[in-house]
Each structure stands twice: as C-alpha cells, then as structure tokens.
Design a protein around this motif. Structure first.
Motif, PDB file in Angstrom:
ATOM      1  N   ARG A   4       5.198 -44.387 -72.847  1.00  0.00           N
ATOM      2  CA  ARG A   4       6.342 -44.396 -71.927  1.00  0.00           C
ATOM      3  C   ARG A   4       7.297 -43.250 -72.264  1.00  0.00           C
ATOM      4  O   ARG A   4       7.592 -42.999 -73.428  1.00  0.00           O
ATOM      5  CB  ARG A   4       7.096 -45.722 -72.064  1.00  0.00           C
ATOM      6  N   LYS A  23       9.090 -46.655 -67.032  1.00  0.00           N
ATOM      7  CA  LYS A  23       9.373 -48.044 -66.682  1.00  0.00           C
ATOM      8  C   LYS A  23      10.862 -48.181 -66.417  1.00  0.00           C
ATOM      9  O   LYS A  23      11.668 -47.507 -67.068  1.00  0.00           O
ATOM     10  CB  LYS A  23       8.960 -48.981 -67.830  1.00  0.00           C
ATOM     11  N   ASP A  42      16.367 -46.463 -65.965  1.00  0.00           N
ATOM     12  CA  ASP A  42      15.931 -47.233 -67.141  1.00  0.00           C
ATOM     13  C   ASP A  42      17.033 -47.359 -68.187  1.00  0.00           C
ATOM     14  O   ASP A  42      16.773 -47.746 -69.331  1.00  0.00           O
ATOM     15  CB  ASP A  42      14.656 -46.636 -67.746  1.00  0.00           C
ATOM     16  N   SER A  71      11.834 -54.878 -61.621  1.00  0.00           N
ATOM     17  CA  SER A  71      11.385 -53.968 -62.675  1.00  0.00           C
ATOM     18  C   SER A  71       9.929 -53.568 -62.439  1.00  0.00           C
ATOM     19  O   SER A  71       9.099 -54.396 -62.069  1.00  0.00           O
ATOM     20  CB  SER A  71      11.545 -54.647 -64.032  1.00  0.00           C
ATOM     21  N   SER A  73       6.584 -50.594 -63.586  1.00  0.00           N
ATOM     22  CA  SER A  73       5.985 -49.639 -64.507  1.00  0.00           C
ATOM     23  C   SER A  73       5.174 -48.667 -63.650  1.00  0.00           C
ATOM     24  O   SER A  73       4.394 -49.097 -62.795  1.00  0.00           O
ATOM     25  CB  SER A  73       5.092 -50.424 -65.473  1.00  0.00           C
ATOM     26  N   GLU A  96       2.878 -50.913 -61.337  1.00  0.00           N
ATOM     27  CA  GLU A  96       2.698 -52.323 -61.690  1.00  0.00           C
ATOM     28  C   GLU A  96       4.058 -53.012 -61.564  1.00  0.00           C
ATOM     29  O   GLU A  96       5.071 -52.471 -62.018  1.00  0.00           O
ATOM     30  CB  GLU A  96       2.197 -52.396 -63.140  1.00  0.00           C
ATOM     31  N   LEU A  98       6.625 -55.576 -62.761  1.00  0.00           N
ATOM     32  CA  LEU A  98       6.879 -56.346 -63.994  1.00  0.00           C
ATOM     33  C   LEU A  98       7.690 -57.597 -63.683  1.00  0.00           C
ATOM     34  O   LEU A  98       7.407 -58.668 -64.187  1.00  0.00           O
ATOM     35  CB  LEU A  98       7.627 -55.482 -65.007  1.00  0.00           C
TER      36      LEU A  98
END
Ligand code: 4AD
Ligand code: MG
Length: 461
Positions: A4, A23, A42, A71, A73, A96, A98
């Motif tokens: 990350r 993320k 973030d 949230s 990613s 993705e 979260l």
C-alpha cells in the motif's frame, strides 16, 4: 503483491507508476455512463486523490452504488492527470469494497456545525477540518521535542498520579480505590490510610514541582504530558484534561524565561507555516481570514514586555467598560488580557511582576516584597497562553511562604530539600498545548483541537 502507498506519497510522486495499491475512504463519487470519478482520502494529507473507474471493471455496478464514507482498496496505475487541479490520478484496475457506509453516515457532504461535530467526536476526524487540526497536533508535538532536544533540554516523564497540589488551588481530581458506598472514616474524616496509596492521591495539575528536581540535576529539562483540572469553568479556553509543555532551566532568571517563551512560540508558528502549509491553508481560508497576518505578526516582532503595574495603569486609563473591575492586586481577567494584546498593543504581550497574593507559592519574591517574578504571555484571541516564573530558590524565603500560605511544610519536604542542597536560580513556564493549537489554526473553541474533549458534565467517548 504490491504494498500500500499512502496518498500523500502518491501525490508527491515524481513519476508515473504502473502498479500501485492504495486504500482509503470515499469522499465523493460521480457517476457517468462509461466511467466514474471517485475522490479518495486516506488521512495522510488533506488532499484527495482522484480515481477513474472504467465501467468495464468487474464489480462496476456495486462500486457506483457506494457513498461518502465507504472504504475501498484499489489496485491501479498512477498516471498524469489530464484534468485541471491535480497532477496525478489513479486509473483503477480493480477495486475491493472494504466497508460500506449506509445512508445515515453523518458526515455527508454538507457542512456541519462544530457543536454537532462534537457530539460525534469518534467520526469528526474524517472531515477535512478535523483531520487537518489533528495532523497539525501530531506534527507540532514532534516540533516541540525538536525545539527542546536541539537545545539540549532533557524530556522528563513526570508522574500523572501525585500526592501534592502544585498550583495550591485545590482544583484536583481524586484518585482512589475506596468503596464510594462505604467510605472508611477516622475522627469524622475520610481515612486515607485505608486507600490504595495510604494517603490522599490526585491527578496532577502540573508536572512542575517534580520536574524542578530534575532541573536541579540535569540542568535544562521539560515535561510534555496530560494535566488535569477540576475547575468548573465552561469557557472556550478551559478543559478538565489538557496537555502542557513545561520547560525548566537551571541558572536562569525571569528574563531568560521570557526569552525562551517567545522563541518557543515563534519556533512553533514558523514550523506550522513551513511543515503544515496545506492544512494551514484550509484554516486561513475557512476558519480565520486574518490567520496568516496574525501568525506573521507573531513571527516578526519581539513580544512587548510589560510590568503588571503598568498593565493596570493602561487598563484603568483605557476608558473601556470591563465586566470585571481593574485594580492593583486583582488578577487580570481574560477580557483585560485580550484588550492588552488585541486592542492596545495588537501583538503578543508578556506581563510580568505580578502581586504575590494572586500567584503560586513557588514564585520568587521580588525585592519590593509585594510582587513575584512571574510572567504570563498573552496572545490575540486567546489571552494567556503561557504562565511561568522564576522560582523561589532561597530556602528560608520559600519555607516562610509555604507557612504563610498555611500549607503543611511536611508535604513539601522533598521540594524544600532541593533548596537545601546546592540550590540555584532557575525558571520555567507552562504552555497549554491546546491554546497553542487554537493560535496557529484560528479555531476559537478549545474543544475542537483535542481528540476527545473532557469538560464538566461531558465524558461521552
Ligand atoms: O498558568 P498555569 O496554571 O501554570 C502552571 O501550571 C505552572 N505550573 C506552569 C509552570 O510554570 N511550569 O498553566 C499554564 C498554561 C496556561 O497558560 C494555559 O495555556 C494552560 O496551561 N492551561 C489550560 N489549558 C486548558 N485548559 C485549562 N483548564 C488550563 N489551565 C491552564
Ligand atoms: Mg496561569
């Protein structure tokens, strides 16, 4: 697997990157037919990064349903942004989910009042203004250590649980394990011998007395930690729990103390302007339009040094109607302090040599025997930001003062010892960290510069 990368590093990147992982939380999502824009934050900096999502990614229909606060990613590519306003953007390869943030997420786009945001202290750092102040709080904590460490001051961890009342004002929270429903008594009073420490214990109001003992061995020292006051005042400048920085210098007098206070404040203002520029800009734009002028003024001028007696004369001759009377021997109220710094001098003012009867027992008695070598630094919009003094280093004078105040000499045996063995002139002060944060941000309520404010009748989080 890529690692990350924080948004602050992506935005400061010097080159495009084919594969990155980031993320964060969605700030806004704009949907159009073939692709969508997501602004992601973030917390690593104020700015968001823009993410372009093509409609052909696998879970596109789920992604576009996401709302502010969710949230995600993202695996994607860091590319130069063709759009205005940002150098870099992300072209998402896959996203993705979260955590979703259902519609009732309180921090939707519209602006909320500070009062409302205080009721959601656990969520308010997700807004721009609060993330900015708490990043500044962190950076300035580091700057404080840097300032002292560069000058060879040692950081001393003074205790939070204490058996003495530093300021002698009795505004202390008790620390006890006694059963409140069955308090042991002796001769009608609480029997503290049965309590955890075998004597009365409290949360400290100041680390000063403890740090003085280290000053008289390590030379220049400082404390930086939480302090507690049970004073029942509901102002925009007081809290029951706040952080204080307390330097203490050996072989130093009141003049040295004032000089250190000015240099310390100026260092922190300069540090904010240089190292927190992005966050500072938000405050200058949305919180206090005069902020940069105020900070420049603090940075570029020596603070006025004004004996208390002269301050009283100025106030008396001001022709202003104050709520509290002005008279020699009375303490300055916040309205008086603010008049001096905001209206009369229009810059920071150090008031010194206060009447002894309104100040703490440890301050050095001046030759006039009416005043003590105390100093308060006053700044616009806040009033007192620093309180300090040269300490009474003469054993007999200190002992007499303790007795005159009707304190129990036995409680101060270790403090008196420092004056018995190799005493030296020394001086120090306390800076309220939250008041400093108010100064450099223009935020006008102290509750908004500490993560979880503690004030009378307020202990939700
Ligand atoms: O003036 P004070 O009470 O001084 C002392 O405690 C000394 N022992 C300091 C020293 O000489 N080492 O407090 C120092 C500073 C104030 O100027 C103010 O900035 C802050 O601490 N302060 C508070 N900040 C928030 N809430 C409160 N209730 C505060 N009380 C003091
Ligand atoms: Mg004070």
């Amino acid at each position: 697997m890529s690692e990350r990368i924080k948004i602050v590093d992506l935005l400061n990147s010097t080159e495009a990157k084919p594969l990155v992982l980031l993320k964060g939380w969605i700030r806004t999502l704009r949907e159009s037919k073939d692709f969508s824009f997501i602004e992601v934050n973030d917390g690593s900096c104020l700015a968001n990064i823009q993410v372009i999502v093509d409609s052909d990614i696998e879970n596109y229909t789920e992604i576009v349903k996401l709302t502010t606060g969710a949230s995600i990613s993202i695996h994607g590519e860091l590319i130069e942004s063709p759009g205005k306003g940002q150098q870099w953007e992300i072209r998402a390869g896959s996203i993705e989910i979260l955590g979703i943030a259902p519609e009732e997420f309180p921090l939707q786009k519209k602006r909320h009042t500070d009062e409302y945001l205080r009721t959601i202290s656990h969520l308010r750092p997700r807004s721009n203004k609060y993330s900015a102040i708490f990043r500044m709080r962190s950076k300035l904590s580091f700057a404080i250590h840097q300032f002292f460490q560069k000058r060879d001051f040692q950081w001393i961890h003074t205790p939070i649980i204490t058996g003495s009342d530093c300021e002698g004002a009795g505004e202390m929270f008790s620390v006890t394990t006694l059963d409140m429903n069955d308090i042991p008594k002796k001769n009608g009073a609480v029997d503290y011998e049965k309590d955890f420490f075998g004597k009365e214990a409290s949360l400290t109001v100041s680390g000063q007395l403890s740090v003085e003992t280290f000053c008289l061995s390590l030379g220049d020292v400082y404390t930086f930690g939480p302090t507690f006051r049970s004073e029942n005042s509901n102002t925009s400048r007081h809290m029951s729990e706040f952080w204080m920085i307390e330097p203490e210098m050996a072989f130093a007098d009141l003049q040295d103390d004032m000089k250190l206070g000015q240099e310390f404040i100026q260092y922190l203002v300069k540090y904010t302007m240089e190292e927190c520029a992005e966050d500072l800009e938000l405050f200058a734009k949305f919180v206090d339009k005069n902020l940069m002028t105020t900070l420049e003024n603090i940075l570029n001028n020596d603070f006025i040094r004004l004996p208390y007696t002269q301050a009283i004369t100025i106030l008396e001759q001001s022709g202003k109607k104050f709520e509290y009377d002005v008279a020699w021997g009375k303490d300055l109220q916040s309205e008086h302090e603010r008049f001096l710094t905001e209206e009369h001098f229009k810059q920071p003012v150090i008031v010194y040599d206060y009447p002894k009867d309104i100040k703490a027992f440890y301050m050095r008695l001046n030759d006039d025997e009416k005043t003590v070598a105390a100093m308060d630094i006053l700044v616009p919009a806040i009033g007192e930001i620093i309180g300090g003094s040269q300490r009474e280093e003469r054993y007999d004078v200190l002992k007499k003062r303790i007795n005159d105040m009707n304190f129990d000499e036995a409680d101060y045996w270790w403090y008196l010892d420092t004056r018995k063995y190799g005493t030296v002139p020394h001086a120090g002060f306390g800076l309220g960290f939250e008041r400093l944060l108010m100064l450099v941000s223009g935020i006008s309520n102290i509750r908004d510069v500490i993560p979880f404010p503690r004030t009378p009748k307020n202990l939700e989080f």
